[in-house]
Design an enzyme around this catalytic site. Sequence first.
Site, PDB file in Angstrom:
ATOM      1  N   LYS A 245     -39.675  40.322 -28.244  1.00  0.00           N
ATOM      2  CA  LYS A 245     -38.957  40.833 -27.061  1.00  0.00           C
ATOM      3  C   LYS A 245     -39.995  41.480 -26.158  1.00  0.00           C
ATOM      4  O   LYS A 245     -40.457  42.594 -26.409  1.00  0.00           O
ATOM      5  CB  LYS A 245     -37.876  41.827 -27.478  1.00  0.00           C
ATOM      6  N   ARG A 250     -37.832  40.504 -15.925  1.00  0.00           N
ATOM      7  CA  ARG A 250     -37.371  39.129 -16.030  1.00  0.00           C
ATOM      8  C   ARG A 250     -37.493  38.418 -14.684  1.00  0.00           C
ATOM      9  O   ARG A 250     -37.142  38.974 -13.650  1.00  0.00           O
ATOM     10  CB  ARG A 250     -35.910  39.157 -16.466  1.00  0.00           C
ATOM     11  N   ARG A 270     -33.727  39.958 -12.155  1.00  0.00           N
ATOM     12  CA  ARG A 270     -32.554  40.041 -13.036  1.00  0.00           C
ATOM     13  C   ARG A 270     -31.267  40.109 -12.217  1.00  0.00           C
ATOM     14  O   ARG A 270     -30.261  39.531 -12.582  1.00  0.00           O
ATOM     15  CB  ARG A 270     -32.721  41.293 -13.923  1.00  0.00           C
ATOM     16  N   PHE A 339     -39.596  31.901 -21.560  1.00  0.00           N
ATOM     17  CA  PHE A 339     -38.826  31.757 -22.806  1.00  0.00           C
ATOM     18  C   PHE A 339     -37.701  30.729 -22.697  1.00  0.00           C
ATOM     19  O   PHE A 339     -37.033  30.439 -23.680  1.00  0.00           O
ATOM     20  CB  PHE A 339     -38.301  33.101 -23.318  1.00  0.00           C
ATOM     21  N   ARG A 416     -22.882  37.107 -21.825  1.00  0.00           N
ATOM     22  CA  ARG A 416     -23.561  37.846 -22.888  1.00  0.00           C
ATOM     23  C   ARG A 416     -22.885  37.423 -24.188  1.00  0.00           C
ATOM     24  O   ARG A 416     -21.684  37.640 -24.351  1.00  0.00           O
ATOM     25  CB  ARG A 416     -23.370  39.354 -22.672  1.00  0.00           C
ATOM     26  N   LYS A 422     -30.436  40.769 -29.552  1.00  0.00           N
ATOM     27  CA  LYS A 422     -31.626  41.617 -29.538  1.00  0.00           C
ATOM     28  C   LYS A 422     -31.612  42.572 -30.718  1.00  0.00           C
ATOM     29  O   LYS A 422     -30.576  43.131 -31.075  1.00  0.00           O
ATOM     30  CB  LYS A 422     -31.762  42.363 -28.212  1.00  0.00           C
TER      31      LYS A 422
END
Length: 581
Positions: A245, A250, A270, A339, A416, A422
Amino acid sequence: MHFSYLAHRFSLIERTSSRLEIMQLLAELFAMLSPLEARIVAYLVLGQMRPPFLGTAFNFAAKGMEYVAARLLHCSVAEVAVLIEQKGDWGDVVSQGTWQSTIELDIATVYAELERLEDISGSGSFDAKISFLVQLLRSVDPLSAGYIVRIVMQNLRLGFSDMTMLDAFSWMLQGDKKAKPLIERAYNLVADIGRIAQLLVAGGLSALKSISVEVGVPIRPAAAERLMTAEDIIAKVGPCFAQPKYDGFRLQVHSCIDESGNRVIKFFSRNLLDMSSMFPDLAQAFSCMPYRELICEGEALAYDEANGSYLPFQETVKRKRKHQVDMFAQDMPLRLVLFDILYRDGISYIDTPLDERYPILQESIGACQSSVLDVAEQVVCDSSFELESYFLANIGQGLEGIMAKRKNGIYQPGKRNFNWIKLKRIERGLLDDTIDTVVLGYYFGQGRRAAFGIGALLVGVYNKERDCFETIAKIGTGLKDHEWVAMKKTCDEEKVMQQPTDVTVAEGLFPDVWVAPRIVIVVRADEITRSPIHTAGATKFPGFALRFPRFLSIRSDKSAVDATTVQEIQELFAQQKRVVF
Ligand code: ATP
């Protein structure tokens, strides 16, 4: 539609506190509009001229608005200063004017005039903007003028977010909210509410079939769920991938070739703002890419060439700046660790499982042959022991944790869920993660703090189902003296005279100063508890509260609706209880 009619609708919505009624009023409004008007109004109701990634740029200073109001109200600038102090809102000041408009401007005309106002720049623009705006406002009625002024000053808040608009679109089409998932899916792919409104008004739900991933238009980012242990993760998703992480910021990268054959690279944050001008060094890194079009996502991090290591977030964040970009790019080089890949040369990969997506990402970034670009390391973890070991190895290197990812997980824009989980370093205390809260007001404070005019903050979390903010804590620690002073200034810029209709607060907690829900702050606490006074998650009390909350930082890359949700707090509360007992 005449702009004056729209202004009356705005005023009706503003005076309504029921979420359902607001949504129905919006549905009625959109049903009356032409497709083009629907597009314009979809931006205007949110106080914008266009979607956030294209930006709204009036740059109209309060000083300029003093002159505008003075000319409209036929009074002195000093008198206007008193009025704004009393009313706290430029729209309320201007709308008390008594002039009569002789013509009726329609929505498209007012919008076009506002675009012209945005375009006024260069020397003499201060005076030119004032004259232009005065003329525009005099040609509409005072109520309309008030709303136009609030749009220009970027503080039109009618008390709902884009989520309520998606409900309203569904209601407009079929009298219920059932079409929202379909509409939301389109909005998640193309984060442009005006485009969605225009399509729906023109062609109903079937018109959304034309929506797909598009280079240059940001995709609403996927987000991760959280779990507390490696065992929990394996129990939930089975053998999975794990990635470090990375603790930077981002970026969603969009790359294409324009009509003149030049490569154009855009970076979106983001919260989907266009940050492209900030990262010329990262843009350069894509110059050798053999693909015409690409959309990928990653984390930008400051990099210490000498030690060959990434720097902490506090260093990286210094690169988020509008001025002296080239100098900082040289002094503080960034790396971009990608990623995920979402699109390449006409093919969308969002529905492709991660185990197929990742090799395509590797191939694409490898082809760029740039030392500035990396692909996130990815390992397979078949057991909780392997996942835990990988986690420990990463936090041993100073990272904040790992991301576990479902092997066959698709990329779900705007969602989400447990495709990404995470796992963060456990700190002292029962609550192992920070909470992103929204400032709803502040209290003057007592004793020494009274000198700053601010002694504590009232903060809340976002209730997604009700599209409103509910209180979770009163925060009086974590800020140094100078930070209190800065926080008061930030809050005063968002000060409102009354409790916003989308903020739910118990009477005993009413702050001395209400703040429009816009400022997101990161808070650490020891525990989530049940509370007889906070409204988070409560239809009846008790709601949820944070025990020993303290301020950590302001988060400028999140909008208020991206803050931690009541639904997440509920999950954290359940997880925390299970760990304690
Ligand atoms: P969220 O983005 O989930 O709302 P957040 O911004 O507060 O939350 P975290 O909860 O700490 O951030 O974790 C999610 C974020 O982690 C992502 O938004 C992304 O910026 C970052 N991140 C770092 N490494 C990765 C990775 N390997 N895969 C996906 N995201 C990553």
